[in-house]
Design an enzyme around this catalytic site. Structure first.
Site, PDB file in Angstrom:
ATOM      1  N   HIS A 204       0.816  -1.085   0.069  1.00  0.00           N
ATOM      2  CA  HIS A 204      -0.127  -0.015   0.034  1.00  0.00           C
ATOM      3  C   HIS A 204       0.809   1.321   0.056  1.00  0.00           C
ATOM      4  CE1 HIS A 204      -3.466  -2.196   1.848  1.00  0.00           C
ATOM      5  NE2 HIS A 204      -3.704  -2.078   0.607  1.00  0.00           N
ATOM      6  N   CYS A 514      -8.279  -0.955 -21.480  1.00  0.00           N
ATOM      7  CA  CYS A 514      -8.463   0.026 -20.489  1.00  0.00           C
ATOM      8  C   CYS A 514      -7.283  -0.701 -19.306  1.00  0.00           C
ATOM      9  CB  CYS A 514      -9.776  -0.086 -19.793  1.00  0.00           C
ATOM     10  SG  CYS A 514     -10.335  -1.732 -19.211  1.00  0.00           S
TER      11      CYS A 514
END
Ligand code: PEP
Ligand code: MG
Length: 556
Positions: A204, A514
């Protein structure tokens, strides 16, 4: 000084060695270059001397107060953070009331342990378990647990809510264990780079640093005792090097490189307002990927063709799953309002796999990337899926909203999604609620969908190369050891992309890409040659992508 007397002053050699250039190898967690001065963060409370135990009742109270204090800090940080960061912090706050996490510490207190020792040891065990796990997701969780452990310990043994000391201009912020919440406490307008001695380049912390453009190194070989405040340093997060006390020529060399990078960045921004057209005049539509609407701030909708991928599972931080229909509807409408008449493509919930959502995605699957995820999970939880489809259909009455479903394998799955949408549209109409039928497309992310593309009667197709490449190459997207295999330009991947593009051309329906490949200048020419005419990319890469398109020559 008499013979035999020992000086308390360091010798000239020792003093000189402090100012000699030293280069340490480090891992790149967020790319970039920075030159500045070391600013060490205060050590975590982990190594502070721990007190003797009071009565269990006193120790229990102390731990409860520390846990409450930590939760209050985290809530204050979350209130000022963007959505992705707030989501991360909400997960930590939830951990503080999770009996599985903090229960063992309270049990140890009942057995006579002081609160700090009990909490530290209980957390250390869980951290070690996560660090030893094979799954990258669990290893990344270790970072969150370290963050929680240290925050609670700071409340228990001193330091409390103390904010980091004022950050000097051009600081290179160094922490032994740079945890996500400590990262979010720093004013990154003043600091220019970061170094953590412990951490993972895929955790993270790395995501937070990348989304803010902060160069970050993980430097396990750095000796914290030698990272003195004010020491000059260079974070080379292009080559993976931390340079301490750089010599004058090294400093000049890096100043020139940093200035060049800045010039390139400014030049790239100039492409933003230009049309996306190749050298041979082929027009390419460029859409945005949105995980966090905050990242749209400062983006001019006139510079893109709309939003090509909204990852709806990231829109509602702190929720387990999706919120109620009304809240979803308002957020989808806000995206349409931002786009001002341009299309907005919302992907229905893509939970499971590498995006676990507490209470929704199954836990403990041996191989979650191949498990109950994406559209499979939505079909297994129609009560959740129907609410999302209703919210989307209501928003579609206010602008060109498109809906796409992730991780489709069989045309039957897609047809079931269409049926559910039709049923919810009828129910809305019967209830006199304003709604409209959005275009319904599929994400092509499995080899089966790409190979059987003729079976899918979708309104549009969007190729999710992140997943497609991992399945074609049989190489997990979170497995660092096989990262080299994850090549979107492998002929096997391009063959499938060509196949989908041919289907789109035959039907006159849009095919976009994408996945990450769409924003990689090295991949863009190959994608365009394969027939792709629409790309959806993160907002921060828009200028670079438009430049890569303008320099590409397709030669049809
Ligand atoms: C993809 O797989 O390429 C994609 C865009 O979806 P995600 O990265 O969210 O799985
Ligand atoms: Mg995907």
């Amino acid at each position: 000084m008499g013979a035999g007397a020992t000086s308390v002053l360091p010798s000239v050699d020792v003093l000189m060695s402090r100012y000699r250039e030293r280069v340490l190898d480090a891992e790149i967690a967020s790319p970039g270059l920075a030159r500045g001065v070391i600013h060490p963060l205060a050590a975590s409370g982990r190594h502070a001397p721990l007190r003797k135990a009071g009565t269990p009742a006193k120790e229990r109270q102390a731990l409860e107060a520390a846990v409450t204090g930590a939760a209050t800090d985290l809530s204050a940080l979350a209130a000022a953070a963007d959505k992705r960061a707030a989501d991360l912090l909400a997960g930590q706050i939830a951990g503080l009331s999770d009996p599985a996490l903090i229960g063992p510490a309270f049990e140890a207190i009942e057995g006579g342990e002081p609160a700090a020792t009990a909490f530290r040891d209980a957390m250390d065990l869980q951290i070690a378990d996560c660090q030893a796990a094979e799954e990258a997701r669990l290893r990344a969780r270790a970072e969150d647990l370290i963050d929680l452990r240290d925050r609670v310990l700071r409340h228990l043994v001193g330091g409390g809510t103390a904010k980091p000391k004022a950050i000097p201009e051009n600081a290179i912020v160094v922490a032994e264990e740079f945890t996500p919440s400590r990262f979010l406490e720093i004013d990154w307008r003043r600091a220019c780079g970061a170094v953590s001695l412990v951490g993972s380049p895929t955790g993270h912390l790395a995501l937070l640093a990348r989304s803010r453009g902060v160069p970050l190194l993980i430097a396990p070989d750095a000796d914290p005792a030698k990272l003195n405040p004010g020491l000059e340093a260079i974070v080379d997060a292009e080559a993976g090097r931390l340079i301490l006390a750089p010599s004058a020529p090294t400093g000049r060399d890096y100043d020139a490189r940093i200035a060049k990078r800045e010039r390139e960045r400014t030049q790239t921004q100039r492409w933003l307002g230009k049309p996306a057209r190749t050298v041979d005049g082929i027009a390419v539509r460029v859409y945005l990927n949105v995980d966090d609407p905050a990242l749209l701030e400062g983006v001019d909708p006139a510079h893109c063709d709309g939003i090509g991928l909204v990852r709806s599972e990231f829109l509602f931080p702190g929720e387990s799953g999706l919120p109620d229909e009304e809240r979803q509807y308002r957020v989808y409408r806000a995206l349409l309002a931002w786009a001002g008449g341009l299309p907005v493509t919302v992907r229905t919930l893509d939970a499971g796999g590498d995006k676990p959502l507490a209470g929704l995605a199954p836990e403990g699957e041996a191989n979650p990337l191949l498990g109950l995820r994406g559209l499979r999970l939505s079909l297994a939880r129609p009560e959740v899926f129907r609410v999302q489809l209703r919210a989307l259909a209501r928003a579609a009455a206010h602008g060109p909203l498109k809906v796409m479903v992730p991780l489709v394998t069989l045309s039957e799955e897609f047809n079931r999604a269409r049926t559910l949408l039709t049923e919810e549209l009828s129910a809305l109409e019967e209830g006199g609620i304003v709604a409209a039928r959005p275009e319904l497309g599929i994400m092509v992310e499995t080899p089966a969908a790409a190979l059987n593309i003729a079976e899918f009667d979708a309104d549009f197709y969007s190729i999710g190369t992140n997943d497609l490449v991992q399945f074609v190459m049989a190489a997990g997207r979170d497995c660092a050891g096989v990262a080299e295999l994850l090549d979107p330009q492998n002929p096997a991947v391009l063959e499938l992309i060509m196949r989908v593009c041919a289907r789109g051309r035959a039907l006159g329906r849009e095919v976009s890409v994408c996945g990450e490949a769409a924003s990689r200048p090295d991949c863009i020419p190959a994608l365009l040659k394969a027939g792709v005419r629409a790309l959806s990319v993160p907002p921060a890469t828009l200028g670079e992508v438009k430049k890569a398109i303008a320099l590409a020559e397709i030669g049809t």
